[in-house]
Design a protein around this motif. Sequence first.
Motif, PDB file in Angstrom:
ATOM      1  N   GLU A   2      38.907  62.109 -12.023  1.00 18.26           N
ATOM      2  CA  GLU A   2      37.518  61.830 -12.336  1.00 18.26           C
ATOM      3  C   GLU A   2      37.438  61.173 -13.697  1.00 18.26           C
ATOM      4  OE1 GLU A   2      34.769  64.973 -11.742  1.00 18.26           O
ATOM      5  OE2 GLU A   2      35.926  65.795 -10.083  1.00 18.26           O
ATOM      6  N   ALA A   3      36.495  60.289 -13.828  1.00 20.03           N
ATOM      7  CA  ALA A   3      36.289  59.625 -15.113  1.00 20.03           C
ATOM      8  C   ALA A   3      35.739  60.651 -16.098  1.00 20.03           C
ATOM      9  CB  ALA A   3      35.299  58.478 -14.957  1.00 20.03           C
ATOM     10  N   PRO A   4      36.127  60.544 -17.370  1.00 18.08           N
ATOM     11  CA  PRO A   4      35.600  61.481 -18.355  1.00 18.08           C
ATOM     12  C   PRO A   4      34.084  61.315 -18.464  1.00 18.08           C
ATOM     13  CG  PRO A   4      36.790  59.700 -19.449  1.00 18.08           C
ATOM     14  CD  PRO A   4      36.993  59.552 -17.964  1.00 18.08           C
ATOM     15  N   PRO A   5      33.382  62.393 -18.780  1.00 17.45           N
ATOM     16  CA  PRO A   5      31.932  62.278 -18.883  1.00 17.45           C
ATOM     17  C   PRO A   5      31.542  61.314 -20.005  1.00 17.45           C
ATOM     18  CG  PRO A   5      32.694  64.380 -19.755  1.00 17.45           C
ATOM     19  CD  PRO A   5      33.877  63.697 -19.129  1.00 17.45           C
ATOM     20  N   VAL A   6      30.458  60.626 -19.780  1.00 17.45           N
ATOM     21  CA  VAL A   6      29.963  59.681 -20.770  1.00 17.45           C
ATOM     22  C   VAL A   6      29.026  60.433 -21.700  1.00 17.45           C
ATOM     23  CG1 VAL A   6      28.589  57.589 -21.116  1.00 17.45           C
ATOM     24  CG2 VAL A   6      30.150  57.767 -19.165  1.00 17.45           C
ATOM     25  N   VAL A   7      29.254  60.293 -22.988  1.00 22.11           N
ATOM     26  CA  VAL A   7      28.395  60.918 -23.979  1.00 22.11           C
ATOM     27  C   VAL A   7      27.405  59.866 -24.439  1.00 22.11           C
ATOM     28  CG1 VAL A   7      28.293  62.063 -26.217  1.00 22.11           C
ATOM     29  CG2 VAL A   7      30.229  62.475 -24.692  1.00 22.11           C
ATOM     30  N   VAL A   8      26.138  60.158 -24.231  1.00 20.65           N
ATOM     31  CA  VAL A   8      25.107  59.218 -24.635  1.00 20.65           C
ATOM     32  C   VAL A   8      24.748  59.511 -26.080  1.00 20.65           C
ATOM     33  CG1 VAL A   8      22.762  58.428 -24.195  1.00 20.65           C
ATOM     34  CG2 VAL A   8      24.227  59.117 -22.295  1.00 20.65           C
ATOM     35  N   ARG A   9      24.792  58.499 -26.895  1.00 19.81           N
ATOM     36  CA  ARG A   9      24.435  58.621 -28.304  1.00 19.81           C
ATOM     37  C   ARG A   9      23.238  57.726 -28.582  1.00 19.81           C
ATOM     38  NH1 ARG A   9      29.019  60.183 -31.818  1.00 19.81           N
ATOM     39  NH2 ARG A   9      30.764  60.505 -30.445  1.00 19.81           N
ATOM     40  N   SER A  10      22.429  58.177 -29.487  1.00 16.01           N
ATOM     41  CA  SER A  10      21.325  57.312 -29.887  1.00 16.01           C
ATOM     42  C   SER A  10      21.890  56.213 -30.772  1.00 16.01           C
ATOM     43  CB  SER A  10      20.267  58.120 -30.633  1.00 16.01           C
ATOM     44  OG  SER A  10      20.784  58.562 -31.867  1.00 16.01           O
ATOM     45  N   ALA A  11      21.215  55.092 -30.785  1.00 17.55           N
ATOM     46  CA  ALA A  11      21.661  53.986 -31.625  1.00 17.55           C
ATOM     47  C   ALA A  11      21.531  54.350 -33.096  1.00 17.55           C
ATOM     48  CB  ALA A  11      20.842  52.742 -31.312  1.00 17.55           C
ATOM     49  N   ASP A  12      20.717  55.347 -33.381  1.00 19.56           N
ATOM     50  CA  ASP A  12      20.465  55.720 -34.765  1.00 19.56           C
ATOM     51  C   ASP A  12      20.900  57.169 -34.990  1.00 19.56           C
ATOM     52  OD1 ASP A  12      17.502  55.839 -36.861  1.00 19.56           O
ATOM     53  OD2 ASP A  12      19.616  55.808 -37.343  1.00 19.56           O
ATOM     54  N   ALA A  13      22.201  57.416 -35.008  1.00 22.27           N
ATOM     55  CA  ALA A  13      22.711  58.772 -35.154  1.00 22.27           C
ATOM     56  C   ALA A  13      22.303  59.398 -36.475  1.00 22.27           C
ATOM     57  CB  ALA A  13      24.239  58.777 -35.027  1.00 22.27           C
ATOM     58  N   ALA A  14      22.085  58.591 -37.488  1.00 22.87           N
ATOM     59  CA  ALA A  14      21.711  59.123 -38.792  1.00 22.87           C
ATOM     60  C   ALA A  14      20.339  59.785 -38.762  1.00 22.87           C
ATOM     61  CB  ALA A  14      21.728  58.009 -39.840  1.00 22.87           C
ATOM     62  N   ARG A  15      19.507  59.457 -37.777  1.00 22.85           N
ATOM     63  CA  ARG A  15      18.175  60.057 -37.700  1.00 22.85           C
ATOM     64  C   ARG A  15      18.135  61.184 -36.690  1.00 22.85           C
ATOM     65  NH1 ARG A  15      13.524  56.451 -38.884  1.00 22.85           N
ATOM     66  NH2 ARG A  15      12.483  58.397 -38.523  1.00 22.85           N
ATOM     67  N   SER A  16      19.266  61.533 -36.094  1.00 23.50           N
ATOM     68  CA  SER A  16      19.294  62.599 -35.108  1.00 23.50           C
ATOM     69  C   SER A  16      18.991  63.936 -35.775  1.00 23.50           C
ATOM     70  CB  SER A  16      20.649  62.638 -34.399  1.00 23.50           C
ATOM     71  OG  SER A  16      21.657  62.996 -35.315  1.00 23.50           O
ATOM     72  N   GLU A  17      18.580  64.880 -34.966  1.00 24.00           N
ATOM     73  CA  GLU A  17      18.208  66.202 -35.469  1.00 24.00           C
ATOM     74  C   GLU A  17      19.407  66.958 -36.041  1.00 24.00           C
ATOM     75  OE1 GLU A  17      15.274  68.959 -36.322  1.00 24.00           O
ATOM     76  OE2 GLU A  17      15.052  66.936 -35.558  1.00 24.00           O
ATOM     77  N   TRP A  18      20.568  66.833 -35.384  1.00 26.26           N
ATOM     78  CA  TRP A  18      21.785  67.532 -35.809  1.00 26.26           C
ATOM     79  C   TRP A  18      22.974  66.610 -35.644  1.00 26.26           C
ATOM     80  CZ3 TRP A  18      20.715  71.916 -38.064  1.00 26.26           C
ATOM     81  CH2 TRP A  18      19.623  72.650 -37.653  1.00 26.26           C
ATOM     82  N   LEU A  19      24.022  66.912 -36.370  1.00 25.65           N
ATOM     83  CA  LEU A  19      25.301  66.238 -36.131  1.00 25.65           C
ATOM     84  C   LEU A  19      26.021  67.072 -35.077  1.00 25.65           C
ATOM     85  CD1 LEU A  19      26.636  65.275 -39.670  1.00 25.65           C
ATOM     86  CD2 LEU A  19      25.936  63.742 -37.840  1.00 25.65           C
ATOM     87  N   GLY A  20      26.249  66.506 -33.915  1.00 23.14           N
ATOM     88  CA  GLY A  20      26.928  67.219 -32.848  1.00 23.14           C
ATOM     89  C   GLY A  20      28.423  67.319 -33.108  1.00 23.14           C
ATOM     90  N   ALA A  21      29.066  68.209 -32.373  1.00 23.94           N
ATOM     91  CA  ALA A  21      30.498  68.443 -32.549  1.00 23.94           C
ATOM     92  C   ALA A  21      31.318  67.179 -32.301  1.00 23.94           C
ATOM     93  CB  ALA A  21      30.964  69.556 -31.620  1.00 23.94           C
ATOM     94  N   ASP A  22      30.842  66.297 -31.433  1.00 24.19           N
ATOM     95  CA  ASP A  22      31.582  65.073 -31.120  1.00 24.19           C
ATOM     96  C   ASP A  22      31.060  63.865 -31.896  1.00 24.19           C
ATOM     97  OD1 ASP A  22      29.157  64.896 -29.785  1.00 24.19           O
ATOM     98  OD2 ASP A  22      29.998  63.754 -28.116  1.00 24.19           O
ATOM     99  N   ASP A  23      30.105  64.089 -32.780  1.00 25.28           N
ATOM    100  CA  ASP A  23      29.497  62.997 -33.541  1.00 25.28           C
ATOM    101  C   ASP A  23      30.441  62.543 -34.645  1.00 25.28           C
ATOM    102  OD1 ASP A  23      27.788  61.283 -34.963  1.00 25.28           O
ATOM    103  OD2 ASP A  23      26.049  62.508 -34.426  1.00 25.28           O
TER     104      ASP A  23
END
Length: 188
Positions: free
Chosen positions: A32-53
């Motif tokens: 199976e293909a690895p899951p795709v992680v969707v990121r916002s184009a503006d990670a700096a404005r995200s609510e939290w830094l995720g573990a994979d960020d």
Amino acid sequence: MVVPLRAALAALLPPAILLPLAGCGDEPAREEAPPVVVRSADAARSEWLGADDRTDPALWLAARAAGHPVPAGDAAVPALKAALDQARPHFIEDERMIANRTAQVTRMIAGAPEPAILISGLTTVAAPTGRRQLYGALCQHYVNLRSAGADHATALDRLRERYAAQGGPDRDENGADDRRPASPPAPR
């Protein structure tokens, strides 16, 4: 002799259990293909830094403090990098979690200090203990003191008093300096 999986299961399991498995064939397992992680184009404005960020925590905190994306060369970024580098050896959490907790505190407290000042201040509380501390727990103590009316400097002073009671590598149980002069080795 190799028995097909379906035939082996039919011999062992009742028909009621086999029905849901009917779609399972004897074909080789597909990768199976690895899951795709969707990121916002503006990670700096995200609510939290995720573990994979992979966003630089200093850049992310600078953008959060500014309220908009900032370039990597923004004046706040080097101060935040220095504060995070200074903090890292004194806390269990990594830079990402320190950044997340710092952002959380600055949202919770009206008139909170700039993130670099907050991180540096809490590091001055943890460093003398000689032990790695939990940044999140220290932040919660800080928020409690600020919510009770203490200003930034007073909250840090109270935390230093409280955390000094933990002792350190050269402190006794009362937090007093326990270093003894080195004695010469005993003669043989």
